[in-house]
Design a protein around this motif. Structure first.
Motif, PDB file in Angstrom:
ATOM      1  N   MET A  30      -6.923   4.044   4.951  1.00 18.20           N
ATOM      2  CA  MET A  30      -5.602   4.260   5.526  1.00 18.20           C
ATOM      3  C   MET A  30      -4.539   4.690   4.503  1.00 18.20           C
ATOM      4  O   MET A  30      -3.905   5.731   4.660  1.00 18.20           O
ATOM      5  CB  MET A  30      -5.160   2.974   6.213  1.00 18.20           C
ATOM      6  CG  MET A  30      -3.836   3.114   6.906  1.00 18.20           C
ATOM      7  SD  MET A  30      -3.590   1.713   7.964  1.00 18.20           S
ATOM      8  CE  MET A  30      -3.559   2.486   9.528  1.00 18.20           C
ATOM      9  N   ALA A  31      -4.366   3.907   3.452  1.00 21.61           N
ATOM     10  CA  ALA A  31      -3.311   4.238   2.489  1.00 21.61           C
ATOM     11  C   ALA A  31      -3.582   5.553   1.752  1.00 21.61           C
ATOM     12  O   ALA A  31      -2.673   6.372   1.626  1.00 21.61           O
ATOM     13  CB  ALA A  31      -3.109   3.082   1.515  1.00 21.61           C
ATOM     14  N   GLN A  54       5.584   4.529   9.276  1.00 24.86           N
ATOM     15  CA  GLN A  54       4.117   4.410   9.317  1.00 24.86           C
ATOM     16  C   GLN A  54       3.698   2.975   9.607  1.00 24.86           C
ATOM     17  O   GLN A  54       2.763   2.733  10.379  1.00 24.86           O
ATOM     18  CB  GLN A  54       3.520   4.842   7.972  1.00 24.86           C
ATOM     19  CG  GLN A  54       3.540   6.350   7.753  1.00 24.86           C
ATOM     20  CD  GLN A  54       3.152   6.726   6.328  1.00 24.86           C
ATOM     21  OE1 GLN A  54       3.284   5.941   5.393  1.00 24.86           O
ATOM     22  NE2 GLN A  54       2.675   7.949   6.166  1.00 24.86           N
ATOM     23  N   LYS A  79       1.552   2.684  12.867  1.00 24.02           N
ATOM     24  CA  LYS A  79       0.119   2.550  12.599  1.00 24.02           C
ATOM     25  C   LYS A  79      -0.355   1.104  12.556  1.00 24.02           C
ATOM     26  O   LYS A  79      -1.522   0.825  12.790  1.00 24.02           O
ATOM     27  CB  LYS A  79      -0.239   3.200  11.257  1.00 24.02           C
ATOM     28  CG  LYS A  79       0.217   4.622  11.099  1.00 24.02           C
ATOM     29  CD  LYS A  79      -0.735   5.577  11.769  1.00 24.02           C
ATOM     30  CE  LYS A  79      -0.258   7.002  11.594  1.00 24.02           C
ATOM     31  NZ  LYS A  79      -1.059   7.955  12.358  1.00 24.02           N
ATOM     32  N   LEU A  88       0.830  -1.212   0.000  1.00 18.62           N
ATOM     33  CA  LEU A  88       0.000   0.000   0.000  1.00 18.62           C
ATOM     34  C   LEU A  88       0.863   1.260   0.000  1.00 18.62           C
ATOM     35  O   LEU A  88       0.359   2.365  -0.107  1.00 18.62           O
ATOM     36  CB  LEU A  88      -0.930   0.012   1.214  1.00 18.62           C
ATOM     37  CG  LEU A  88      -2.101  -0.974   1.145  1.00 18.62           C
ATOM     38  CD1 LEU A  88      -2.818  -1.051   2.485  1.00 18.62           C
ATOM     39  CD2 LEU A  88      -3.080  -0.594   0.053  1.00 18.62           C
ATOM     40  N   GLY A  89       2.163   1.073   0.153  1.00 23.07           N
ATOM     41  CA  GLY A  89       3.065   2.224   0.052  1.00 23.07           C
ATOM     42  C   GLY A  89       3.355   2.915   1.373  1.00 23.07           C
ATOM     43  O   GLY A  89       3.930   3.996   1.390  1.00 23.07           O
ATOM     44  N   LEU A  90       2.964   2.311   2.484  1.00 28.25           N
ATOM     45  CA  LEU A  90       3.290   2.921   3.776  1.00 28.25           C
ATOM     46  C   LEU A  90       4.809   2.904   3.997  1.00 28.25           C
ATOM     47  O   LEU A  90       5.481   1.954   3.595  1.00 28.25           O
ATOM     48  CB  LEU A  90       2.608   2.164   4.924  1.00 28.25           C
ATOM     49  CG  LEU A  90       1.209   2.641   5.333  1.00 28.25           C
ATOM     50  CD1 LEU A  90       0.229   2.490   4.190  1.00 28.25           C
ATOM     51  CD2 LEU A  90       0.713   1.889   6.546  1.00 28.25           C
ATOM     52  N   THR A  91       5.315   3.948   4.631  1.00 24.15           N
ATOM     53  CA  THR A  91       6.736   3.959   4.946  1.00 24.15           C
ATOM     54  C   THR A  91       6.995   3.009   6.111  1.00 24.15           C
ATOM     55  O   THR A  91       6.059   2.537   6.759  1.00 24.15           O
ATOM     56  CB  THR A  91       7.202   5.358   5.365  1.00 24.15           C
ATOM     57  OG1 THR A  91       6.515   5.717   6.565  1.00 24.15           O
ATOM     58  CG2 THR A  91       6.908   6.386   4.298  1.00 24.15           C
ATOM     59  N   LEU A 148      -2.648   8.214   4.377  1.00 26.47           N
ATOM     60  CA  LEU A 148      -1.243   8.252   4.813  1.00 26.47           C
ATOM     61  C   LEU A 148      -0.271   8.404   3.651  1.00 26.47           C
ATOM     62  O   LEU A 148       0.755   9.059   3.778  1.00 26.47           O
ATOM     63  CB  LEU A 148      -0.899   6.971   5.578  1.00 26.47           C
ATOM     64  CG  LEU A 148      -1.474   6.808   6.971  1.00 26.47           C
ATOM     65  CD1 LEU A 148      -1.058   5.466   7.545  1.00 26.47           C
ATOM     66  CD2 LEU A 148      -1.015   7.937   7.878  1.00 26.47           C
ATOM     67  N   VAL A 149      -0.591   7.775   2.535  1.00 25.54           N
ATOM     68  CA  VAL A 149       0.380   7.736   1.440  1.00 25.54           C
ATOM     69  C   VAL A 149       0.092   8.807   0.393  1.00 25.54           C
ATOM     70  O   VAL A 149       0.982   9.541  -0.011  1.00 25.54           O
ATOM     71  CB  VAL A 149       0.400   6.335   0.784  1.00 25.54           C
ATOM     72  CG1 VAL A 149       1.405   6.288  -0.356  1.00 25.54           C
ATOM     73  CG2 VAL A 149       0.716   5.271   1.827  1.00 25.54           C
TER      74      VAL A 149
END
Lengths: 213, 255
Positions: free
Chosen positions: B112-113, A127, A131, A121-124, B116-117
Motif C-alpha cells: 500500500m505505502a 488517502q 483507503k 507510512l506517509g499516507l496523506t 500510494l506514497v
C-alpha cells in the motif's frame, strides 16, 4: 382477487413515486452524510458547532414538520416548488443528519492505531480516509445503516401529506372510492416486500464484507 | 554526522511531565534498546522521534536536517510539513499492537505505502513485498488477511510493511509486548536478522535478553529521564545506578 388486480396499476404507479423518492434520498443523503460526519468531527470549531446545530434541528423536529416547512415555507416566500422537489429536499436534509451520526459513530470506532500506521507510512489525510478509515467504517455501519434505510422506505409515506401520489395515497384513494379495506392490505404487502428486499440486500452486503474481521 | 540526534526533549501531557530533558545520539547501523519501567516515558520518546507526538521543547535532527528546534521563549518550532514528511519517510515504525490494516490482505498491507506514497509501479511493489515476506518467513501468507494470522505473524507482516518503504531507521515500540510468550521468539529473530544487516534500530522493549544479545547500546529510562546508558553488557550486567539495579532485578526475577 379480481379487485386486487384492478387496483394494482395505480398502486404500482404510487410505488414508483415512493421508490423514486427513496432512491433519490439515498443517493444524495449517503454522500452528504459522510461529508457532514467529517464536518462534525472537524477541529475547525465553527463548522463543528454548526453541525451540532444542524443535527439538533433535523433530528429534533418531526420529519413531517420539516416537509411542511420546505413545501409551504418556500411557497410563502414566493417559490412554488413541485411537491416532489420539496419532499426530496426535506428528506435529504433530515436523513443526512441521521446518517451523519451513524457514520460519525462508525469513524470514531476505528482504532487510532490505524491512523498512526497510515501516518508513519506517509499516507496523506485524504488517502488515510479513503483507503483506510472509510472502508472499515462502512463495514461497521452496515447494521445501523439498514435500520435507517428501512425507516426511510416507510417514511416516504409522509409525503402523502403534501398531495404526492405515492403508494399510501393510491391505497387511500382506492379505499375511499370503493369503500373497502383491501387496498390498505395491498399497500402493507407492498411495504413488506420492499423492506424484505432491503433486508436481503443488507444481508448480502454483510456477507460480502465478511472476508475480514 | 549522527543518523539521528535528539537534544533536551521535553514533553508533557497537560500537567503531566513525561519527558524531562532527554537527549540521544544514534549512529548509523547502531542498535539501541530503550528499557525502563512503564510510565518512564520511553514509548513517548520514541513517538516524538517520528512525530507521532509533538515535543514541547527540544531539538531533533535526522541526518543533519532539523525536524524541530526551540524557537523564541524556548517553545519547540517544527520545520515545514514537506520537509518533515521527507524525514519521516526515512523512519519505519513497528507498533505494539501491529496496527495492520484489517481490510487488506497481507500483500496489500505491504504494497500500500509504496504504491500510494512512493508511486512505485504495482508490479515492482508486489515483487518487493513478496521478497520481504520471504525475509520474514511468511511467503505462504501473502493472500491471507491479518485476522487469519497469529500475533507473531502479524507483527512480522508489520515489520515487512515498514521495511517496504526502505527506511534508514527502524523504530520498534514494544514489538513483543502484545504477544504470547511463545510467539516472541519469531519476531525477535526477524529483528536480529535486521540488526545483522546493520539496520539502524531503536527498540523500546522489555526483552532484556534481546537487548543483551542484539543491542549495541542500552538506555535505561525512568521518570522521564535517561538514568543510565552504555554498552549492553555494562548496563545490564553491572549497572551503576541504583534505579537501574532495582529495575533489572525486578524484571529478571520475574523470569
Amino acid at each position: 382477487m379480481d379487485y386486487v388486480f384492478k387496483i394494482l396499476p395505480p398502486m404500482l404507479e404510487g410505488s414508483i413515486v415512493t421508490l423514486q423518492l427513496f432512491f433519490l434520498t439515498l443517493a444524495l443523503a449517503l454522500p452528504l452524510g459522510i461529508i457532514l460526519a467529517l464536518a462534525r468531527m472537524s477541529k475547525f470549531k465553527p463548522l463543528n458547532v454548526f453541525m451540532q446545530f444542524y443535527t439538533w434541528v433535523f433530528r429534533g423536529t418531526p420529519l413531517l414538520l420539516q416537509l411542511f416547512f420546505v413545501y409551504f415555507g418556500l411557497m410563502i416566500v414566493g417559490h412554488r416548488v413541485e411537491p416532489f422537489t420539496a419532499a426530496s429536499i426535506a428528506f435529504v436534509f433530515n436523513y443526512s443528519a441521521y446518517l451523519a451520526e451513524v457514520f460519525r459513530a462508525g469513524i470514531q470506532s476505528i482504532d487510532k492505531g490505524q491512523y498512526e500506521a497510515a501516518d508513519v507510512l506517509g499516507l496523506t489525510r485524504v488517502q488515510t480516509m479513503t483507503k483506510i478509515i472509510l472502508p472499515q467504517m462502512f463495514k461497521r455501519v452496515i447494521p445501523p445503516l439498514s435500520n435507517e434505510v428501512i425507516n426511510l422506505i416507510k417514511d416516504t409515506a409522509l409525503v402523502y401529506a403534501i398531495a404526492i401520489s405515492e403508494l399510501l395515497r393510491a391505497a387511500k384513494n382506492a379505499a375511499v372510492r370503493d369503500d373497502t379495506f383491501v387496498p390498505f392490505i395491498v399497500a402493507a404487502c407492498f411495504y413488506l416486500i420492499m423492506t424484505a428486499v432491503i433486508q436481503l440486500f443488507f444481508k448480502w452486503l454483510e456477507n460480502k464484507y465478511d472476508y475480514y474481521r | 554526522m549522527y543518523m539521528l540526534q535528539a537534544t533536551d526533549i521535553y514533553k508533557n501531557f497537560g500537567l503531566l511531565q513525561v519527558l524531562k530533558g532527554v537527549s540521544l545520539q544514534v549512529n548509523k547501523g547502531e542498535v539501541i534498546a530503550i528499557i525502563g519501567p512503564s510510565g518512564s516515558g520511553k514509548s513517548t520518546f520514541l513517538r516524538c522521534l517520528n512525530r507521532l507526538e509533538s515535543v514541547n521543547q527540544g531539538k531533533i535532527e535526522i541526518e543533519g536536517e532539523i525536524m524541530v528546534e526551540n524557537g523564541e521563549n524556548c517553545k519547540a518550532v517544527y520545520n515545514n510539513e514537506k520537509v518533515i514528511a521527507e524525514m519521516r519517510r526515512k523512519m519505519g515504525m513497528v507498533f505494539q499492537n501491529f496496527n495492520l490494516f484489517p481490510h487488506k490482505s497481507v500483500l496489500e498491507n505491504i504494497m500500500m505505502a509504496p504504491v500510494l506514497v512512493q508511486k512505485s509501479e504495482e508490479e515492482q511493489s508486489e515483487k518487493t513485498a513478496l521478497a520481504l515476506l520471504e525475509k520474514v518467513g511468511l511467503s505462504d501468507k501473502a493472500n491471507n488477511y491479518p485476522f487469519e494470522l497469529s500475533g507473531g505473524q502479524q507483527q512480522r507482516v508489520a515489520i515487512a510493511r515498514a521495511l517496504a518503504m526502505n527506511p534508514e531507521i527502524m523504530c520498534f515500540d514494544e514489538p513483543t509486548s502484545a504477544l504470547d510468550p511463545e510467539l516472541t521468539g519469531e519476531v525477535l529473530q526477524v529483528m536480529k536478522d535486521l540488526a545483522m544487516e546493520h539496520m539502524t534500530m531503536i527498540v523500546v522493549t522489555h526483552e532484556i535478553g534481546f537487548a543483551r544479545e542484539v543491542a549495541n547500546r542500552v538506555i535505561f529510562m525512568d521518570d522521564g529521564l535517561i538514568v543510565e546508558q552504555g554498552a549492553a553488557q555494562e548496563v545490564l550486567l553491572s549497572p551503576r545506578h541504583e534505579r537501574t539495579k532495582a529495575f533489572l532485578s525486578k524484571v529478571l526475577m520475574a523470569r
